[in-house]
Structures are given as structure tokens and as C-alpha cells.
Write a protein that holds these residues in place. Structure first.
Motif: not given
Length: 199
Positions: A14-21, A42-48, A53-58, A96-103
Motif C-alpha cells: 500500500l505504501i509503494v502503490a501510493k508512492e509510485l504516483i 492499484e495495490a494487490y496485497t497477496g494471499v488474503e 491473482h495469488a489469492y489463497q496462495n494460488r 504482492c504487486a502494484v498495477l500501473l493503471r495510468g500514466c
């Protein structure tokens, strides 16, 4: 110009997603550095996170990049048509990852416009300029990012992010993430970040 280091990415998503702006992404293609300024994430925070895409450790061939350490690219295809660029965050095996949605296009404008529209920048209509990078598929197309960049390091000389220390801090807004109605309670999380006035 100050290139972002591995330590930048290996932090809370969440910190990285905000600071990437307001940061800049560079992809070197055919001897040219394509440069855009990030305006939406957009932030995507992992298995929970039910939207991740990695929800439930997929763990599949598609999601393997998410399990790399922060500072790599996760590029995937949506709708069978559009590549989407994500910045992997946190430590190895913490998917976890941050989707780059706009530029915003920075330079060289003609090369970016050729990637995006097969025209020079001056040939673009006002509508095309307004919609140049307002979506993850558009961002990836302008920067010539494809699944060939999946798992690529963002610490190389050809593919990296940087900041300008002289830039004023962006004014950042938040909202729920987009197009994740399937994510139940996680669709309400305000994990989308954007520069106010850019969307």
C-alpha cells in the motif's frame, strides 16, 4: 534523476502503490528511452486479497512472477488482448504487486504516440491525447511493455523507475479498485491511488 532501488519496492504494498504516483517509468526500445509519468495505481496485497491473482496462495505459471522479490515486473494479459504492467513488491514469496493503471506521456512524445496510435504526437486528436494513458493496457502499449517483460528486473539499465527530487509531491486521491466485483468485501478497499486531476 534518482533511480528507485530494490529497497523502495521491498516495502508494504500500500505504501509503494501510493508512492509510485508521480514516479517515472523507463523502457528502452530500439535505442530510445520511452518515458511516462505514473498517475494511477492499484495495490494487490497477496494471499488474503480476494482480488489478487495469488489469492489463497494460488501459484501457477502465470502468477510465478508475483512470488519474486520486490523490484520485478509482473505482466499479464487481460481480455485476451491487453498486457498489463505490475510492479512486484515486498519480499520473495510474499505475492504482492502494484498495477500501473495510468500514466502521462513524457518523452519522446512521437515514439510513445507511434507505439500507442501509430501516429506522431502532433497528429493525435485532443480526445486521443486525453485518453493516451488512462488505463493499464494503454500504459503498457505506449511503453512497448508486453509479456516478454514478465519477471524482468526493474533495476536494469533498460527497464527501471526513477523520481525527480525537484518535483513537487503530487496530490493523491484514493478510491476502491476498478472491475473487481468478484472480490466480495475486498472490492470496497480504497487501494486505488491517483493523482488528483489526472482521472
Amino acid at each position: 534523476m534518482k533511480k528507485l532501488t530494490a529497497d523502495f519496492y521491498k516495502r508494504d504494498t500500500l505504501i509503494v502503490a501510493k508512492e509510485l504516483i508521480g514516479k517515472y517509468i523507463v523502457h528502452r526500445v530500439k535505442e530510445k528511452n520511452l518515458v511516462c509519468r505514473i498517475t494511477e495505481t492499484e495495490a494487490y496485497t497477496g494471499v488474503e486479497d480476494k482480488a489478487c491473482h495469488a489469492y489463497q496462495n494460488r501459484r501457477t505459471n502465470r502468477t510465478e512472477a508475483l512470488y519474486m522479490e520486490g523490484g520485478h515486473a509482473y505482466v499479464f494479459l487481460i481480455y485476451g488482448m491487453y498486457d498489463c504492467m505490475n510492479v512486484v513488491t515486498e519480499e520473495k514469496n510474499t505475492p504482492c504487486a502494484v498495477l500501473l493503471r495510468g500514466c502521462q506521456p513524457i518523452s519522446p512524445l512521437d515514439a510513445l504516440a507511434q507505439q500507442r496510435y501509430q501516429k506522431t504526437y502532433q497528429q493525435l486528436t485532443n480526445y486521443q491525447k486525453k485518453n493516451f494513458g488512462n488505463g493499464p493496457g494503454k500504459l503498457a502499449k505506449a511503453l512497448a511493455i508486453t509479456r516478454e517483460q514478465n519477471k524482468a528486473s526493474l533495476l536494469s539499465e533498460e527497464f527501471f523507475l526513477f523520481e525527480k527530487e525537484e518535483d513537487l509531491p503530487p496530490v493523491i486521491g484514493t478510491s476502491p479498485r476498478i472491475n473487481i466485483d468478484y472480490a466480495e468485501e475486498y472490492k470496497e478497499k480504497h487501494w486505488r491511488f491517483f493523482e488528483v486531476g489526472s482521472v
